[in-house]
Design a protein around this motif. Structure first.
Motif, PDB file in Angstrom:
ATOM      1  N   ARG A  99       0.888  -1.211   0.047  1.00 22.31           N
ATOM      2  CA  ARG A  99       0.069   0.117   0.002  1.00 22.31           C
ATOM      3  C   ARG A  99       1.125   1.187  -0.183  1.00 22.31           C
ATOM      4  O   ARG A  99       1.997   1.349   0.627  1.00 22.31           O
ATOM      5  CB  ARG A  99      -0.837   0.082   1.131  1.00 22.31           C
ATOM      6  CG  ARG A  99      -1.887  -1.071   1.215  1.00 22.31           C
ATOM      7  CD  ARG A  99      -2.860  -1.135   2.282  1.00 22.31           C
ATOM      8  NE  ARG A  99      -3.763   0.027   2.330  1.00 22.31           N
ATOM      9  CZ  ARG A  99      -4.593   0.436   3.258  1.00 22.31           C
ATOM     10  NH1 ARG A  99      -4.174   0.086   4.353  1.00 22.31           N
ATOM     11  NH2 ARG A  99      -5.489   1.516   2.951  1.00 22.31           N
ATOM     12  N   THR A 100       0.453   2.112  -0.454  1.00 29.65           N
ATOM     13  CA  THR A 100       1.099   3.627  -0.547  1.00 29.65           C
ATOM     14  C   THR A 100       0.996   4.235   1.062  1.00 29.65           C
ATOM     15  O   THR A 100      -0.209   4.200   1.568  1.00 29.65           O
ATOM     16  CB  THR A 100       0.764   4.560  -1.701  1.00 29.65           C
ATOM     17  OG1 THR A 100      -0.785   4.657  -1.303  1.00 29.65           O
ATOM     18  CG2 THR A 100       0.925   3.904  -2.995  1.00 29.65           C
ATOM     19  N   GLY A 101       2.184   4.772   1.035  1.00 28.04           N
ATOM     20  CA  GLY A 101       2.048   5.603   2.492  1.00 28.04           C
ATOM     21  C   GLY A 101       1.485   6.947   2.417  1.00 28.04           C
ATOM     22  O   GLY A 101       1.191   7.635   1.152  1.00 28.04           O
ATOM     23  N   LYS A 102       1.343   7.655   3.460  1.00 28.69           N
ATOM     24  CA  LYS A 102       0.833   9.078   3.730  1.00 28.69           C
ATOM     25  C   LYS A 102       1.630   9.635   4.833  1.00 28.69           C
ATOM     26  O   LYS A 102       1.757  10.762   4.665  1.00 28.69           O
ATOM     27  CB  LYS A 102      -0.731   9.344   4.046  1.00 28.69           C
ATOM     28  CG  LYS A 102      -1.161   8.927   2.929  1.00 28.69           C
ATOM     29  CD  LYS A 102      -2.822   9.242   3.337  1.00 28.69           C
ATOM     30  CE  LYS A 102      -3.836   9.262   2.020  1.00 28.69           C
ATOM     31  NZ  LYS A 102      -5.161   9.691   2.461  1.00 28.69           N
ATOM     32  N   ILE A 103       2.185   8.947   5.779  1.00 31.19           N
ATOM     33  CA  ILE A 103       2.647   9.634   7.135  1.00 31.19           C
ATOM     34  C   ILE A 103       4.009   9.100   7.325  1.00 31.19           C
ATOM     35  O   ILE A 103       4.095   7.984   7.284  1.00 31.19           O
ATOM     36  CB  ILE A 103       1.613   9.444   8.211  1.00 31.19           C
ATOM     37  CG1 ILE A 103       0.283   9.877   7.666  1.00 31.19           C
ATOM     38  CG2 ILE A 103       2.332  10.089   9.509  1.00 31.19           C
ATOM     39  CD1 ILE A 103      -0.711   9.218   8.590  1.00 31.19           C
ATOM     40  N   VAL A 104       4.877  10.235   7.582  1.00 32.48           N
ATOM     41  CA  VAL A 104       6.163   9.526   8.112  1.00 32.48           C
ATOM     42  C   VAL A 104       6.120   9.546   9.581  1.00 32.48           C
ATOM     43  O   VAL A 104       5.600  10.358  10.544  1.00 32.48           O
ATOM     44  CB  VAL A 104       7.364  10.455   7.836  1.00 32.48           C
ATOM     45  CG1 VAL A 104       8.790  10.220   8.640  1.00 32.48           C
ATOM     46  CG2 VAL A 104       7.387  10.470   6.382  1.00 32.48           C
ATOM     47  N   ASP A 105       6.310   8.412  10.273  1.00 30.51           N
ATOM     48  CA  ASP A 105       6.033   7.868  11.780  1.00 30.51           C
ATOM     49  C   ASP A 105       7.167   7.617  12.360  1.00 30.51           C
ATOM     50  O   ASP A 105       8.242   6.929  11.826  1.00 30.51           O
ATOM     51  CB  ASP A 105       5.103   6.836  11.608  1.00 30.51           C
ATOM     52  CG  ASP A 105       4.704   6.214  12.994  1.00 30.51           C
ATOM     53  OD1 ASP A 105       4.221   6.976  14.124  1.00 30.51           O
ATOM     54  OD2 ASP A 105       4.722   5.149  13.283  1.00 30.51           O
ATOM     55  N   HIS A 106       7.356   8.077  13.625  1.00 26.06           N
ATOM     56  CA  HIS A 106       8.280   7.611  14.413  1.00 26.06           C
ATOM     57  C   HIS A 106       8.170   6.039  15.184  1.00 26.06           C
ATOM     58  O   HIS A 106       6.940   5.976  15.606  1.00 26.06           O
ATOM     59  CB  HIS A 106       8.716   8.424  15.783  1.00 26.06           C
ATOM     60  CG  HIS A 106       9.156   9.832  15.523  1.00 26.06           C
ATOM     61  ND1 HIS A 106       8.434  10.911  14.798  1.00 26.06           N
ATOM     62  CD2 HIS A 106      10.338  10.174  15.388  1.00 26.06           C
ATOM     63  CE1 HIS A 106       9.379  11.881  14.678  1.00 26.06           C
ATOM     64  NE2 HIS A 106      10.645  11.539  14.945  1.00 26.06           N
ATOM     65  N   ILE A 107       9.020   5.200  14.796  1.00 29.49           N
ATOM     66  CA  ILE A 107       8.880   3.832  15.430  1.00 29.49           C
ATOM     67  C   ILE A 107       8.858   3.809  16.799  1.00 29.49           C
ATOM     68  O   ILE A 107       7.563   3.297  17.275  1.00 29.49           O
ATOM     69  CB  ILE A 107       9.882   2.910  14.816  1.00 29.49           C
ATOM     70  CG1 ILE A 107      10.041   2.875  13.026  1.00 29.49           C
ATOM     71  CG2 ILE A 107       9.700   1.532  15.209  1.00 29.49           C
ATOM     72  CD1 ILE A 107      10.988   2.093  12.610  1.00 29.49           C
TER      73      ILE A 107
END
Length: 168
Positions: A99-107
């Protein structure tokens, strides 16, 4: 080709050509609807935004976090993370979905380890669905979020080590 939509009248499935919002059968409601939209656009929302900012800025960590997300450093890190992850959701990929992403997330959440905020290895690009469910998992596992107390737990540093998020 003109842009179309459905009539806003409940249970009416007639198509309308934009910018109208009601079909010919319910055309008498169009003027009232446009007036209500204009009233909404003209009202002063500054108090609502001011209250939101006040609540966010009461917590020094949230205030610092908000400021960080406005910096050039974050925007640059974000672009690098998106390019590195090829625009794909890393949480979905770790479970065999594409799936394509939208958000850069902190693991490891910013709230738990602010010193790790600029570490590229702690960033993962994800879709909004996975981000929502990971945030819910973080609230249970780490105790993040409003009104929760942080828990002393082992930090999960890999996308693949995060328990399976609900399947979309």
């Amino acid at each position: 080709m003109p842009m179309t939509g459905r009539c806003r009248e409940p249970n009416c499935h007639n198509l309308v050509i934009r910018p109208l919002h009601y079909c010919n059968t319910h055309a008498d409601k169009e003027v009232a609807y446009q007036e209500s939209r204009q009233r909404w656009a003209n009202q002063d929302n500054s108090k609502r935004y001011k209250d939101y900012d006040r609540k966010r800025n009461e917590d020094p960590l949230k205030s610092e976090q908000h400021k960080f997300y406005q910096t050039k450093q974050w925007k640059s890190l974000r672009r690098v993370a998106i390019a590195r992850d090829n625009g794909l959701c890393q949480y979905c990929l770790s479970r065999g979905r594409v799936r394509t992403g939208k958000i850069v997330d902190h693991i490891v959440p910013y709230e738990i380890q602010p010193s790790n905020r600029s570490n590229l290895d702690n960033l993962a690009y994800c879709c909004s669905y996975c981000h929502k469910h990971k945030t819910e998992w973080e609230q249970i596992y780490y105790g993040t979020g409003f009104g929760n107390k942080h828990k002393d737990v082992v930090l999960v540093r890999k996308v693949s080590d995060i328990p399976d998020l609900k399947t979309p």
